[in-house]
Structure formats: C-alpha cells, structure tokens
Design a protein around this motif. Sequence first.
Motif, PDB file in Angstrom:
ATOM      1  N   SER A 122      40.465 -35.506 -57.634  1.00  0.00           N
ATOM      2  CA  SER A 122      40.354 -34.768 -56.374  1.00  0.00           C
ATOM      3  C   SER A 122      41.725 -34.279 -55.931  1.00  0.00           C
ATOM      4  O   SER A 122      41.867 -33.167 -55.406  1.00  0.00           O
ATOM      5  N   TYR A 123      42.711 -35.112 -56.139  1.00  0.00           N
ATOM      6  CA  TYR A 123      44.093 -34.757 -55.792  1.00  0.00           C
ATOM      7  C   TYR A 123      44.509 -33.472 -56.523  1.00  0.00           C
ATOM      8  O   TYR A 123      45.075 -32.554 -55.907  1.00  0.00           O
ATOM      9  N   GLU A 151      56.659 -35.841 -58.341  1.00  0.00           N
ATOM     10  CA  GLU A 151      56.949 -36.504 -59.617  1.00  0.00           C
ATOM     11  C   GLU A 151      56.915 -35.414 -60.680  1.00  0.00           C
ATOM     12  O   GLU A 151      55.881 -35.140 -61.279  1.00  0.00           O
ATOM     13  N   THR A 154      50.192 -37.939 -49.828  1.00  0.00           N
ATOM     14  CA  THR A 154      49.091 -37.877 -48.850  1.00  0.00           C
ATOM     15  C   THR A 154      49.540 -37.126 -47.598  1.00  0.00           C
ATOM     16  O   THR A 154      48.833 -36.263 -47.080  1.00  0.00           O
ATOM     17  N   ASP A 172      41.388 -45.957 -49.343  1.00  0.00           N
ATOM     18  CA  ASP A 172      42.533 -46.354 -50.153  1.00  0.00           C
ATOM     19  C   ASP A 172      43.637 -46.845 -49.231  1.00  0.00           C
ATOM     20  O   ASP A 172      44.039 -46.150 -48.299  1.00  0.00           O
ATOM     21  N   LYS A 193      35.773 -29.571 -54.096  1.00  0.00           N
ATOM     22  CA  LYS A 193      35.523 -30.979 -54.440  1.00  0.00           C
ATOM     23  C   LYS A 193      34.028 -31.259 -54.567  1.00  0.00           C
ATOM     24  O   LYS A 193      33.596 -31.975 -55.466  1.00  0.00           O
ATOM     25  N   TYR A 224      46.111 -44.158 -47.449  1.00  0.00           N
ATOM     26  CA  TYR A 224      46.489 -42.976 -48.232  1.00  0.00           C
ATOM     27  C   TYR A 224      45.220 -42.415 -48.872  1.00  0.00           C
ATOM     28  O   TYR A 224      44.123 -42.905 -48.621  1.00  0.00           O
ATOM     29  N   GLY A 225      45.395 -41.395 -49.716  1.00  0.00           N
ATOM     30  CA  GLY A 225      44.222 -40.804 -50.362  1.00  0.00           C
ATOM     31  C   GLY A 225      43.351 -40.051 -49.369  1.00  0.00           C
ATOM     32  O   GLY A 225      43.797 -39.694 -48.276  1.00  0.00           O
ATOM     33  N   SER A 226      42.088 -39.867 -49.752  1.00  0.00           N
ATOM     34  CA  SER A 226      41.263 -38.915 -49.007  1.00  0.00           C
ATOM     35  C   SER A 226      41.001 -39.306 -47.551  1.00  0.00           C
ATOM     36  O   SER A 226      40.771 -38.440 -46.731  1.00  0.00           O
ATOM     37  N   ASN A 277      44.424 -37.949 -46.063  1.00  0.00           N
ATOM     38  CA  ASN A 277      45.002 -36.625 -46.351  1.00  0.00           C
ATOM     39  C   ASN A 277      44.163 -35.496 -45.738  1.00  0.00           C
ATOM     40  O   ASN A 277      44.472 -34.324 -45.938  1.00  0.00           O
TER      41      ASN A 277
HETATM   42  P1  GTP Z   1      38.114 -38.776 -53.340  1.00  0.00           P
HETATM   43  O1  GTP Z   1      38.220 -40.271 -53.373  1.00  0.00           O
HETATM   44  O2  GTP Z   1      37.522 -38.177 -54.569  1.00  0.00           O
HETATM   45  O3  GTP Z   1      37.471 -38.239 -52.120  1.00  0.00           O
HETATM   46  O4  GTP Z   1      39.587 -38.200 -53.280  1.00  0.00           O
HETATM   47  P2  GTP Z   1      41.032 -38.800 -53.060  1.00  0.00           P
HETATM   48  O5  GTP Z   1      41.781 -37.812 -52.206  1.00  0.00           O
HETATM   49  O6  GTP Z   1      41.015 -40.205 -52.582  1.00  0.00           O
HETATM   50  O7  GTP Z   1      41.676 -38.599 -54.416  1.00  0.00           O
HETATM   51  P3  GTP Z   1      41.994 -39.506 -55.625  1.00  0.00           P
HETATM   52  O8  GTP Z   1      41.042 -40.654 -55.660  1.00  0.00           O
HETATM   53  O9  GTP Z   1      42.092 -38.543 -56.761  1.00  0.00           O
HETATM   54  O10 GTP Z   1      43.451 -40.039 -55.328  1.00  0.00           O
HETATM   55  C1  GTP Z   1      43.808 -40.848 -54.238  1.00  0.00           C
HETATM   56  C2  GTP Z   1      45.284 -40.654 -53.923  1.00  0.00           C
HETATM   57  O11 GTP Z   1      46.070 -41.171 -54.986  1.00  0.00           O
HETATM   58  C3  GTP Z   1      45.705 -39.191 -53.786  1.00  0.00           C
HETATM   59  O12 GTP Z   1      45.529 -38.695 -52.489  1.00  0.00           O
HETATM   60  C4  GTP Z   1      47.136 -39.251 -54.154  1.00  0.00           C
HETATM   61  O13 GTP Z   1      47.896 -39.648 -53.032  1.00  0.00           O
HETATM   62  C5  GTP Z   1      47.167 -40.343 -55.194  1.00  0.00           C
HETATM   63  N1  GTP Z   1      47.062 -39.819 -56.558  1.00  0.00           N
HETATM   64  C6  GTP Z   1      45.945 -39.591 -57.251  1.00  0.00           C
HETATM   65  N2  GTP Z   1      46.225 -39.153 -58.483  1.00  0.00           N
HETATM   66  C7  GTP Z   1      47.535 -39.114 -58.561  1.00  0.00           C
HETATM   67  C8  GTP Z   1      48.404 -38.764 -59.584  1.00  0.00           C
HETATM   68  O14 GTP Z   1      48.025 -38.385 -60.706  1.00  0.00           O
HETATM   69  N3  GTP Z   1      49.720 -38.845 -59.278  1.00  0.00           N
HETATM   70  C9  GTP Z   1      50.170 -39.265 -58.082  1.00  0.00           C
HETATM   71  N4  GTP Z   1      51.479 -39.316 -57.856  1.00  0.00           N
HETATM   72  N5  GTP Z   1      49.360 -39.608 -57.084  1.00  0.00           N
HETATM   73  C10 GTP Z   1      48.067 -39.535 -57.328  1.00  0.00           C
END
Ligand code: GTP
Length: 333
Positions: free
Chosen positions: A180-181, A291, A141, A75, A162, A60-62, A65
Amino acid sequence: RFQRRNRPCRYDIDRFTPSFLSIFESLVPSEEEIAKQKQLLTSLSRIINKEWPNSKLYLYGSCANSFGFSNSDIDLCLSIDDKEMSKVDIILKLADILQAGNLQNIQPLTRARVPIVKLMDPETGLSCDICVNNLLAVVNTKLLRDYAQIDRRLRQLAFIVKHWAKSRRVNETYQGTLSSYAYVIMCIHLLQLRRILPCLQEMEATYLVTVDENNCAYFDQVDKLNNYGAHSRDTVSRLLWAFFHYWAYEHDYTRDVISIRTGRIISKERKDWTRRVGNDRHLICIEDPFELTHDLGRVVDKFTIKILREEFERAANILQFDPNPSVALFEPY
Ligand code: GTP
Ligand code: MG
C-alpha cells in the motif's frame, strides 16, 4: 502499446466522479473509530511507560498516514534506547508487559523480517502490531500525511487505487506485488508531475531528522500550501484514468525510476538499478523517499510484473471504455 500512449481520455469521464467519490467516502474510517485508535495508543503507552519510562510509542502506517480504510489493523512502533537488549529481547519483554496489562491474543513474532508483537485490546476490540525502533517508518508516515493535507485529491485517488489493488489481489508483498505504501507513493508522483502537489523534499527544510544515517528533511508547513493545486481542475476520475494510463502505456519499465524525492522520473542507470542484485530485480522501480537504496518494487519478479502490467492495462481499458467503470474496476479477481 505505442499507439495507446497518446490516447486521449474519454470525453465523458467526469460522469463517474460521483460514484468514485461515494466509494471513497464508504472506505474512510469514522470519527468514532479514529477516537478508539487514539484511546488504544494512550492506554498502551501508559502500560509500557511504567516499565520503560524513556520509551515512546508511535502510531505509523495507514492509521496515521491518513490513507487507512476503516477496520484496518493498527501499526505501532516502540522507540526505545536500550543498549543492553537486542530487538528480540525487547519484543519478548514487551509481550510479558502486555500480558500483565490484560491485553489479549499476545503473540511475539521474533523470527519475522520485522519482529513484532501482535495483540488484541478487549476494551476497544482493535488488533495491532507493535514493532521496535523502526523510526524510518514513523517519518515516512508523516511525509505521506503531510502530502495528503495539501490537496484532497491525493487521498481520493490513493483510496481508490488501494481499493482496486486489494480487489484485484495485487497488494500482497509476500506474493510479489506492491505494498500500500508503494501505491500511495505512485499516486503522489503522478500528482507531482501534474503540478497538483509540490515536491516537499526539494523545498526549504523545516523538518529535519536523521534516522539510521538517512537524512530526512523536507518542508512540512503544509498548511501554507493548500492552494498549490488549485490551478488544476482534474477530478478524481480523470486522475484515476491518468494513473492507470501511465502505468499501462507510458512508464518506461526498462529505463525509469519514479522518485517523489525529486518530483521527477530518474534513470535506473543513475541509481545502478539496471540489473538484478541478490533478490532485488528492479523490474518496476519506485524509489523510497528517504532510504535511497531501497526500491519499493524489489519484491516484484518476472511472473508478478506480468500480472501487474496486465492489471494496469485492464484498469486503463475499463476507465477508457467500460459503461460502468466504478463497478468493473473492483470486480474481485
Ligand atoms: P494497509 O495496511 O494496506 O491499509 O496500508 P499501510 O499504509 O499500513 O501500508 P503497509 O502495510 O504497506 O505499510 C505500513 C507502513 O510501513 C507504511 O506506512 C510505511 O511507513 C512502512 N513501510 C511499508 N513498506 C515499507 C518499505 O518497503 N520501506 C519502508 N521504509 N517503509 C515501509
Ligand atoms: Mg498496515
């Protein structure tokens, strides 16, 4: 601020499109890196499934997505249905399993807000974090990835936003700025207002899951929508200008909530987000798509809101006046 609200975009903005696009290209991970991520997912799944045959490991995450830069951490989320064990117990046992599986630098962080195990895979050289049963993150994601497939400009815009946020140090949630999200959601919202992206949650649901009492439903047959934004000739430079202009001069911070769930701006009043409750200050309001009580701007406080708004204004002014915006925008803070 009032006078700048209706400021038209500089006439020669499109001169900068090639340099913004080359910055975008330089941040995109290579095929090779993506293959390595898949390889890591497969090998970790194999190790974990031996111990827990009914579990499933998700990216999941970046890295999943489609908004991930090259060389970012991975992640992972372990989905496991075990009534006997607490999350912390699962994390500790997972750390043992991984230890036996020859992974390195294994650190269970059981006291974090989201408990995780950190590790490094010597085979691929990749580092990753594994959390447990955080399925909402897996679903959001997918939503982001689906939006990215509709119009290529979303990915271009969000990468540059970003990159700007990381260069200017306003992408640090533990310091009171935005995740980032949250920035990707802000980009989706802008493109919805400009009719470059539809609102998938308002369309007939073809994907439906319930996660912790949240109904997650939306139209996910996005391959049918790849002409949606074709009417718009906006380039990434124009969209960047519009993004920063919106957050610098147009957004009403006292009244408005942006919502990609509805594809509109909704009122703080309607969400009862008009005052501080606990640590949620609601100084910049970004509704989570699933949410609904979760404001992604809740980490922003009265000091960091000032910093953020000054950075939005700085970026808006650079895009309006600077002879070299694709350099000035990313000047390290
Ligand atoms: P970078 O690591 O900065 O490249 O970006 P990333 O897309 O991994 O984003 P981030 O680390 O902000 O978040 C990782 C994932 O966690 C996101 O893609 C979401 O799926 C989830 N996430 C992050 N923040 C939240 C939040 O506040 N609420 C919810 N429900 N999910 C979140
Ligand atoms: Mg991440």
